[in-house]
Design a protein around this motif. Sequence first.
Motif, PDB file in Angstrom:
ATOM      1  N   LYS A 155       0.818  -1.326  -0.070  1.00 28.63           N
ATOM      2  CA  LYS A 155       0.105  -0.022  -0.031  1.00 28.63           C
ATOM      3  C   LYS A 155       0.847   1.418  -0.216  1.00 28.63           C
ATOM      4  CE  LYS A 155      -3.872  -1.969   2.319  1.00 28.63           C
ATOM      5  NZ  LYS A 155      -4.739  -2.375   3.463  1.00 28.63           N
ATOM      6  N   VAL A 156       2.203   1.256   0.318  1.00 32.85           N
ATOM      7  CA  VAL A 156       2.997   2.172   0.462  1.00 32.85           C
ATOM      8  C   VAL A 156       4.276   2.358  -0.413  1.00 32.85           C
ATOM      9  CG1 VAL A 156       4.355   3.630   2.138  1.00 32.85           C
ATOM     10  CG2 VAL A 156       2.411   2.473   2.916  1.00 32.85           C
ATOM     11  N   PHE A 157       4.490   3.389  -0.913  1.00 34.01           N
ATOM     12  CA  PHE A 157       5.413   3.345  -2.288  1.00 34.01           C
ATOM     13  C   PHE A 157       6.955   2.869  -1.682  1.00 34.01           C
ATOM     14  CE2 PHE A 157       8.719   5.354  -4.460  1.00 34.01           C
ATOM     15  CZ  PHE A 157       8.766   4.844  -5.924  1.00 34.01           C
ATOM     16  N   THR A 158       7.308   3.494  -0.833  1.00 35.02           N
ATOM     17  CA  THR A 158       8.929   3.054  -0.518  1.00 35.02           C
ATOM     18  C   THR A 158       8.901   1.335  -0.400  1.00 35.02           C
ATOM     19  OG1 THR A 158       9.103   5.197   0.335  1.00 35.02           O
ATOM     20  CG2 THR A 158      10.747   3.697   0.973  1.00 35.02           C
ATOM     21  N   PRO A 159       8.164   0.920   0.427  1.00 37.34           N
ATOM     22  CA  PRO A 159       8.542  -0.640   0.366  1.00 37.34           C
ATOM     23  C   PRO A 159       8.032  -1.314  -0.775  1.00 37.34           C
ATOM     24  CG  PRO A 159       6.793  -0.080   2.050  1.00 37.34           C
ATOM     25  CD  PRO A 159       7.269   1.393   1.496  1.00 37.34           C
ATOM     26  N   TYR A 160       7.160  -0.667  -1.606  1.00 33.39           N
ATOM     27  CA  TYR A 160       7.052  -1.425  -2.679  1.00 33.39           C
ATOM     28  C   TYR A 160       8.025  -1.288  -3.786  1.00 33.39           C
ATOM     29  CZ  TYR A 160       5.521  -1.061  -7.607  1.00 33.39           C
ATOM     30  OH  TYR A 160       5.275  -1.467  -9.094  1.00 33.39           O
ATOM     31  N   TYR A 161       8.554  -0.080  -3.885  1.00 32.45           N
ATOM     32  CA  TYR A 161       9.598  -0.065  -4.770  1.00 32.45           C
ATOM     33  C   TYR A 161      10.921  -0.796  -4.428  1.00 32.45           C
ATOM     34  CZ  TYR A 161      12.671   2.585  -8.205  1.00 32.45           C
ATOM     35  OH  TYR A 161      13.749   2.995  -9.096  1.00 32.45           O
ATOM     36  N   LYS A 162      11.245  -0.335  -3.132  1.00 31.83           N
ATOM     37  CA  LYS A 162      12.483  -1.115  -2.676  1.00 31.83           C
ATOM     38  C   LYS A 162      12.412  -2.382  -2.586  1.00 31.83           C
ATOM     39  CE  LYS A 162      15.024   2.962  -1.326  1.00 31.83           C
ATOM     40  NZ  LYS A 162      14.838   4.061  -0.386  1.00 31.83           N
ATOM     41  N   ASN A 163      11.625  -2.822  -1.676  1.00 31.76           N
ATOM     42  CA  ASN A 163      11.623  -4.470  -1.223  1.00 31.76           C
ATOM     43  C   ASN A 163      10.867  -5.190  -2.498  1.00 31.76           C
ATOM     44  OD1 ASN A 163      12.527  -3.453   0.894  1.00 31.76           O
ATOM     45  ND2 ASN A 163      10.476  -3.534   2.166  1.00 31.76           N
ATOM     46  N   GLY A 164       9.844  -4.713  -2.923  1.00 30.45           N
ATOM     47  CA  GLY A 164       8.843  -5.463  -3.760  1.00 30.45           C
ATOM     48  C   GLY A 164       9.535  -5.413  -5.391  1.00 30.45           C
ATOM     49  N   CYS A 165      10.201  -4.404  -5.664  1.00 30.08           N
ATOM     50  CA  CYS A 165      10.676  -4.177  -7.146  1.00 30.08           C
ATOM     51  C   CYS A 165      12.198  -4.354  -7.001  1.00 30.08           C
ATOM     52  CB  CYS A 165      10.387  -2.950  -7.687  1.00 30.08           C
ATOM     53  SG  CYS A 165       8.766  -2.690  -7.696  1.00 30.08           S
ATOM     54  N   LEU A 166      12.982  -3.473  -6.578  1.00 26.63           N
ATOM     55  CA  LEU A 166      14.288  -3.495  -6.647  1.00 26.63           C
ATOM     56  C   LEU A 166      15.055  -4.617  -6.118  1.00 26.63           C
ATOM     57  CD1 LEU A 166      15.127   0.364  -6.082  1.00 26.63           C
ATOM     58  CD2 LEU A 166      14.784  -0.992  -8.394  1.00 26.63           C
ATOM     59  N   GLN A 167      14.686  -4.736  -4.796  1.00 28.82           N
ATOM     60  CA  GLN A 167      15.493  -6.043  -4.286  1.00 28.82           C
ATOM     61  C   GLN A 167      14.761  -7.356  -4.260  1.00 28.82           C
ATOM     62  OE1 GLN A 167      15.972  -4.247  -0.408  1.00 28.82           O
ATOM     63  NE2 GLN A 167      16.976  -2.583  -1.109  1.00 28.82           N
ATOM     64  N   SER A 168      13.777  -7.688  -5.378  1.00 25.25           N
ATOM     65  CA  SER A 168      12.959  -8.835  -5.097  1.00 25.25           C
ATOM     66  C   SER A 168      13.651  -9.897  -6.263  1.00 25.25           C
ATOM     67  CB  SER A 168      11.773  -8.437  -5.732  1.00 25.25           C
ATOM     68  OG  SER A 168      11.663  -8.086  -7.016  1.00 25.25           O
ATOM     69  N   GLY A 169      14.809  -9.339  -6.871  1.00 22.30           N
ATOM     70  CA  GLY A 169      15.486 -10.035  -8.077  1.00 22.30           C
ATOM     71  C   GLY A 169      14.716 -10.096  -9.248  1.00 22.30           C
ATOM     72  N   LEU A 170      13.325  -9.339  -9.328  1.00 19.90           N
ATOM     73  CA  LEU A 170      12.642  -9.170 -10.501  1.00 19.90           C
ATOM     74  C   LEU A 170      13.726  -8.298 -11.497  1.00 19.90           C
ATOM     75  CD1 LEU A 170       9.153  -8.767  -9.086  1.00 19.90           C
ATOM     76  CD2 LEU A 170      10.083 -10.410 -10.450  1.00 19.90           C
ATOM     77  N   GLN A 171      13.832  -8.249 -12.606  1.00 19.42           N
ATOM     78  CA  GLN A 171      14.590  -7.202 -13.204  1.00 19.42           C
ATOM     79  C   GLN A 171      13.855  -6.766 -14.395  1.00 19.42           C
ATOM     80  OE1 GLN A 171      17.746  -6.264 -13.209  1.00 19.42           O
ATOM     81  NE2 GLN A 171      18.453  -7.363 -11.235  1.00 19.42           N
ATOM     82  N   PRO A 172      13.565  -5.597 -14.421  1.00 21.77           N
ATOM     83  CA  PRO A 172      12.816  -5.070 -16.088  1.00 21.77           C
ATOM     84  C   PRO A 172      13.807  -5.696 -17.200  1.00 21.77           C
ATOM     85  CG  PRO A 172      13.381  -3.114 -14.588  1.00 21.77           C
ATOM     86  CD  PRO A 172      13.964  -4.334 -13.754  1.00 21.77           C
TER      87      PRO A 172
END
Length: 479
Positions: free
Chosen positions: A146-163
Amino acid sequence: MTDSKPVIVWFRQDLRLADNPALIAAAKSDNGILPLYILDDINAGEWAGGAASRWWLHHSLLRLQESLDGRLVIRRGDASKVLADVVAESAATAVHWNRCYEPWRIKRDSKIRSALQDAGTSVKSFNGAQLFEPTAVLKGDGSPYKVFTPYYKNGCLQSGLQPRKPAAKPRGLKLLEHDNSLTVEQLELLPMNEWYRGIEVEWTPGELGARQRLTEFINKGLANYQSGRDRPDQRYVSRLSPHLHFGEISPHEVWHAVGAVKGNEEFAANRDSFLSELGWREFSTYSLYHWPELPEQNLQRKFNRFPWRDDAQGLHCWQQGRTGFPIVDAGMRELWQTGFMHNRVRMIVASFLVKNLLLHWRHGAEWFWDTLVDADLANNSASWQWVAGSGRDAAPYFRIFNPVTQGKRFDPNGDYVRHYVPEIADLPNKYLQSPWTAPEDVLSAADIELGRDYPQPLVELKASRERALAAFKSLTPED
Ligand code: FAD
């Protein structure tokens, strides 16, 4: 029609040939390709493109038509019916498209998918628009962030998912001819009046224009992005938003092109700041996907009881850029004249509408929808709810922008205001952001009579701020 089993590539918000997964997959098959665009205002309903978007779409389709050697089949109407017709006319055996995330499109597309598959046509959909698919980023418990920073940092950048790395335009496309097509002009997307002449000089819609814009930004804006992005009087932002909205360039191409530019630590901070704005774009689409009510309803339910005012005259002054607050008026006139408004000023004018005027954020979102060339259901709705304080990860309602101090801080020399509000250009900087504080002799020297040449302020700042805070306090905690 020469090919017995064409693949229809249905272009939607992906008006490009490079890094277009639906097209690339079709190009890999041996079959011919039938490129199709459908103007579907029927299913879009109230979310059919506004006037500025339609201007953009007109030009973007012309460019796409050129790059497809005139083979783009253009139709209008209910897409489910049109697709069924084009499949029948062409004997196509497969339809490809890139996924879109507006609720009305998801609903429509899933019906179309079922109908086509039931009729024996293969349907393949791809991710062409998001760096991180909304369904791929979830918290440990499987629920959406629900919150941007954890979404972006944990959910996207540090998740191993790569654009993914962007792919080039496929070579040697086997584009088929199909004679049942409208011309772009027959879609009648351009408004009858000539209001768009100002927009025309600012923008170059289309894939080539998008790529040129990206190169220009990398060369001239990126190194100063972090601090420069708040200065409407300067050109440090990318102005890629309409190109991204219409999919003339993929976010993957932008992400990797910017990410590949090397520099020192200070440069890296600018680069990361820009990439995180692409992250906000992701988060808006993500929010719209997981909370499809975002464009219509307050995500924080307590705002349903907010005592919004009804003030048609105030709304009109805001829309016309005649509030008497120069930075607000400059922003609203920039919007009208160019189809765009700088992000810092979008926040100022939005705060002024929902807080100082106490008008519902939906009035603002509707006006933006009609006048922005980058009008985007996810970004627009999420941003308005952010400013209003009614979103999930929103600015606190009590943080009310003061348009005078904002103007002084972010347009320090007054260049932006002087450009869009020329009638007060002769005021010295000291009074430019608050003409009503100028002594009579200063006003006369600048040849200004307030109320005649430029409006008196629509509200008193302190009183309107207190009124907004009182309205906010009247809300009970979350249901
Ligand atoms: P840059 O600063 O160069 O950023 C690069 C890209 O990141 C943008 O092109 C955009 O795709 C994305 N981005 C940047 N800021 C945001 C943000 N805050 N939220 C989501 N994505 C962002 N943006 C739209 O694209 N369409 C809209 O309809 C829209 N409505 C808005 C309404 C309000 C009230 C506010 C405050 C903001 C709105 N925004 C909207 C977000 C933002 O203002 C624009 O994306 C940005 O100004 C576009 O300029 P740019 O391309 O130069 O951005």
